[in-house]
Design a protein around this motif. Structure first.
Motif, PDB file in Angstrom:
ATOM      1  N   LEU A 450     -31.814 -22.670 -32.969  1.00  0.00           N
ATOM      2  CA  LEU A 450     -33.043 -23.051 -32.271  1.00  0.00           C
ATOM      3  C   LEU A 450     -34.059 -23.648 -33.237  1.00  0.00           C
ATOM      4  N   THR A 451     -34.156 -23.083 -34.426  1.00  0.00           N
ATOM      5  CA  THR A 451     -35.084 -23.608 -35.424  1.00  0.00           C
ATOM      6  C   THR A 451     -34.781 -25.069 -35.730  1.00  0.00           C
ATOM      7  N   GLY A 452     -33.507 -25.380 -35.954  1.00  0.00           N
ATOM      8  CA  GLY A 452     -33.137 -26.756 -36.249  1.00  0.00           C
ATOM      9  C   GLY A 452     -33.388 -27.698 -35.091  1.00  0.00           C
ATOM     10  N   ILE A 453     -33.159 -27.217 -33.873  1.00  0.00           N
ATOM     11  CA  ILE A 453     -33.394 -28.050 -32.683  1.00  0.00           C
ATOM     12  C   ILE A 453     -34.870 -28.387 -32.546  1.00  0.00           C
ATOM     13  N   ALA A 468     -41.280 -27.399 -28.452  1.00  0.00           N
ATOM     14  CA  ALA A 468     -40.887 -25.996 -28.305  1.00  0.00           C
ATOM     15  C   ALA A 468     -40.262 -25.755 -26.934  1.00  0.00           C
ATOM     16  N   ARG A 469     -40.890 -26.273 -25.889  1.00  0.00           N
ATOM     17  CA  ARG A 469     -40.345 -26.089 -24.539  1.00  0.00           C
ATOM     18  C   ARG A 469     -38.955 -26.716 -24.406  1.00  0.00           C
ATOM     19  N   LEU A 470     -38.838 -27.977 -24.811  1.00  0.00           N
ATOM     20  CA  LEU A 470     -37.556 -28.663 -24.672  1.00  0.00           C
ATOM     21  C   LEU A 470     -36.502 -28.014 -25.562  1.00  0.00           C
ATOM     22  N   GLY A 471     -36.904 -27.598 -26.770  1.00  0.00           N
ATOM     23  CA  GLY A 471     -35.958 -26.967 -27.672  1.00  0.00           C
ATOM     24  C   GLY A 471     -35.393 -25.674 -27.116  1.00  0.00           C
ATOM     25  N   VAL A 472     -36.264 -24.861 -26.535  1.00  0.00           N
ATOM     26  CA  VAL A 472     -35.803 -23.601 -25.939  1.00  0.00           C
ATOM     27  C   VAL A 472     -34.856 -23.878 -24.779  1.00  0.00           C
ATOM     28  N   HIS A 475     -31.436 -25.216 -26.051  1.00  0.00           N
ATOM     29  CA  HIS A 475     -30.727 -24.098 -26.665  1.00  0.00           C
ATOM     30  C   HIS A 475     -30.059 -23.235 -25.592  1.00  0.00           C
ATOM     31  N   GLY A 476     -30.826 -22.863 -24.572  1.00  0.00           N
ATOM     32  CA  GLY A 476     -30.289 -22.003 -23.530  1.00  0.00           C
ATOM     33  C   GLY A 476     -29.255 -22.680 -22.666  1.00  0.00           C
ATOM     34  N   GLU A 477     -29.517 -23.932 -22.287  1.00  0.00           N
ATOM     35  CA  GLU A 477     -28.565 -24.643 -21.444  1.00  0.00           C
ATOM     36  C   GLU A 477     -27.270 -24.936 -22.191  1.00  0.00           C
ATOM     37  N   ALA A 478     -27.383 -25.261 -23.472  1.00  0.00           N
ATOM     38  CA  ALA A 478     -26.172 -25.453 -24.273  1.00  0.00           C
ATOM     39  C   ALA A 478     -25.383 -24.152 -24.341  1.00  0.00           C
ATOM     40  N   GLY A 479     -26.098 -23.028 -24.438  1.00  0.00           N
ATOM     41  CA  GLY A 479     -25.442 -21.728 -24.428  1.00  0.00           C
ATOM     42  C   GLY A 479     -24.724 -21.465 -23.117  1.00  0.00           C
ATOM     43  N   ASN A 480     -25.333 -21.863 -22.015  1.00  0.00           N
ATOM     44  CA  ASN A 480     -24.697 -21.671 -20.706  1.00  0.00           C
ATOM     45  C   ASN A 480     -23.420 -22.506 -20.583  1.00  0.00           C
TER      46      ASN A 480
END
Length: 504
Positions: A450-453, A468-472, A475-480
């Motif tokens: 997430l830090t790198g994103i 920050a919003r888009l990065g979070v 990160h989560g959608e890629a995880g899904n």
């Protein structure tokens, strides 16, 4: 009115407003006074909306058990029971508060359920056995609950959670704090129908795990009502986020940001490598890495596009701080004199900053960057790191994560990303929440990713809150997407191909 497009049910390209319990009570009052809708009419609308949601989700329902408390939440439950009885669906109501203790609309709704032929019982032992198509309705405790559960409602909640039947929660799961999402003991629901205003606690803390699918019903509240009551949070989905612009045909690498990752103490080089590769896959034009000398070969082998530099002191880091647009400090940084030197130098550089992990722990110690506030940095703590930054117990952060995120932002300025099931983004203009990701992401390296994103998005031109919003979300959608193959064993680097797909 259910989740259709209006002021409180915006299209997927508009963010949602989330409210504290007190704000929802204000909304209720305004609907009653300004729209001249009697309180009992609102209760009937809520009960009917919940009953319709139950029938839509479980169309084969053959019996219903409703668990009612003593307030308006219990009144909604009695309305549901009465409607079920009208339709000849066998319904049993557990009366958690004696009828002679009920008042106002709740008492009137109790009478409705009784007149329609619902079976009312005062003991859990009197409830019939759960059959194949039985649905349980939780209407025990509403937004007014705080503190500890008391008998007999604590036993009723335990009974509901032991049952194999699906559960519909009315307004919010009983035992869940409507403002913070904190819960010690609470109902675990398959779905929750919430009214008038979306309660912030449904999307914070334990809320996402306990509420199941959240269905919103505005009960006919007018847009003018919502304009009079401020929301606590703004909730963003993928469609409501600012995205990176398309690249021109004549683009070149210097237009897309130079990110420097600082970290990777002895034995911790992998974290810095993950952050570096995350920045590369998110689209940074240039990525540098400042790390311990022993990690340089591994970096060149894994990702030769990253410019890896061996540094053994803060002095050696100094020349690397001149050209980056963004510096991310913390992945694998450790807590050694080397770590403190690097943070001290990087923390005073002119570039924008992202601080994570041990950078935050060192910052919390108060010896490095003491008293510094920057408008151009992003701090990304989890609950434990947030507690250290504020000098309070972790339980206090869990009890009110919104207050904690605001307090960190006020103390250090900039943007604060408080990570969790509902990740909070606190900035000068308010607090936002992003709900995405899955339990499989509870593994090492996810925070470094997430830090790198986020660093990459800042380098590519997004303002800090938007990055920050888009990065979070990325990160989560890629995880899904990565978890489609299974949540257990999910690794941070498994997300990288999906980050690349999603960011474009």
């Amino acid at each position: 009115m259910s989740d259709t497009m209006d002021s409180q049910n915006p299209s997927p390209t508009e963010p949602q407003k989330l409210y504290r319990a007190e704000a929802v009570r204000q909304l209720d009052g305004l609907v009653i006074s300004q729209q001249q809708i009697p309180a009992i009419a609102l209760m009937k609308r809520a009960g009917r909306a919940a009953f319709d949601a139950l029938r839509n989700r479980w169309p084969e329902v053959s019996s219903i058990q409703v668990f009612c408390g003593g307030g308006n939440n219990g009144g909604d439950g009695y309305v549901i029971a009465g409607l079920a009885a009208q339709r000849q669906i066998p319904v049993t109501v557990y009366v958690g508060v004696p009828a002679d203790k009920l008042k106002g609309e709740a008492l009137e709704a109790h009478g409705f359920a009784e007149r329609e032929g619902a079976t009312l019982v005062t003991s859990l032992a009197e409830l019939p056995a759960v059959e194949k198509n039985t649905v349980l309705v939780d209407a025990l405790l509403g937004t007014g609950f705080s503190g500890e559960l008391r008998a007999p409602l604590d036993a009723a909640i335990e009974h509901i959670n032991r049952s194999p039947a699906p559960v519909l929660a009315v307004d919010l799961p009983s035992g869940l704090n409507a403002d913070s999402g904190f819960a010690a003991d609470a109902v675990s629901a398959n779905a929750t129908v919430t009214f008038i205003g979306r309660k912030a606690g449904l999307f914070l803390g334990r809320g996402p795990a306990l509420a199941g699918d959240v269905i919103f019903e505005d009960l006919g509240a007018a847009p003018a009502v919502y304009a009079q009551v401020p929301a606590q949070l703004t909730r963003y989905s993928g469609g409501s986020l600012e995205r990176l612009p398309a690249r021109a045909a004549d683009s070149y690498k210097n237009q897309f940001g130079h990110v420097l990752i600082v970290g990777g103490d002895h034995g911790l080089g992998g974290a810095a490598l993950i952050a570096s590769e995350a920045a590369a896959r998110t689209g940074s034009g240039l990525i540098s890495l400042a790390t311990r000398p022993e990690h340089v070969v591994a970096s060149l082998s894994r990702r030769p596009e990253v410019m890896a530099h061996p540094v053994v002191s803060g002095q050696e880091l100094e020349p690397l701080l001149e050209s980056p647009d963004v510096i991310a400090v913390g992945p694998g940084l450790g807590h050694s004199p080397w770590s403190e030197q690097l943070l001290a130098r990087a923390g005073r550089a002119p570039a924008k900053l992202v601080l994570d992990a041990d950078a935050l722990n060192i910052l919390a110690g108060g010896r490095v960057l003491a008293g510094i506030k920057r408008d151009d940095w992003v701090l990304t703590p989890h609950i434990g790191e947030a507690a250290r930054l504020l000098g309070i117990p972790t339980a206090e952060v869990s009890a009110d994560p919104v207050a904690a995120a605001r307090a960190i932002q006020e103390k250090f300025s900039g943007v604060v990303v408080l990570k969790g099931a509902g990740t909070l983004i606190a900035h000068a203009d308010g607090v936002d929440v992003i709900n995405t990701g899955n339990p499989g992401m509870a593994s090492g390296g996810m925070g470094d990713l997430l830090t790198g994103i986020i660093a990459s998005l800042i380098g590519q031109g997004l303002a800090l809150p938007a990055a920050a919003r888009l990065g979070v979300w990325l990160h989560g959608e890629a995880g899904n997407r990565a978890a489609a193959a299974g949540q257990r064993g999910l690794l941070a680097t498994d997300l990288l191909p999906h980050v690349r797909e999603l960011v474009d």
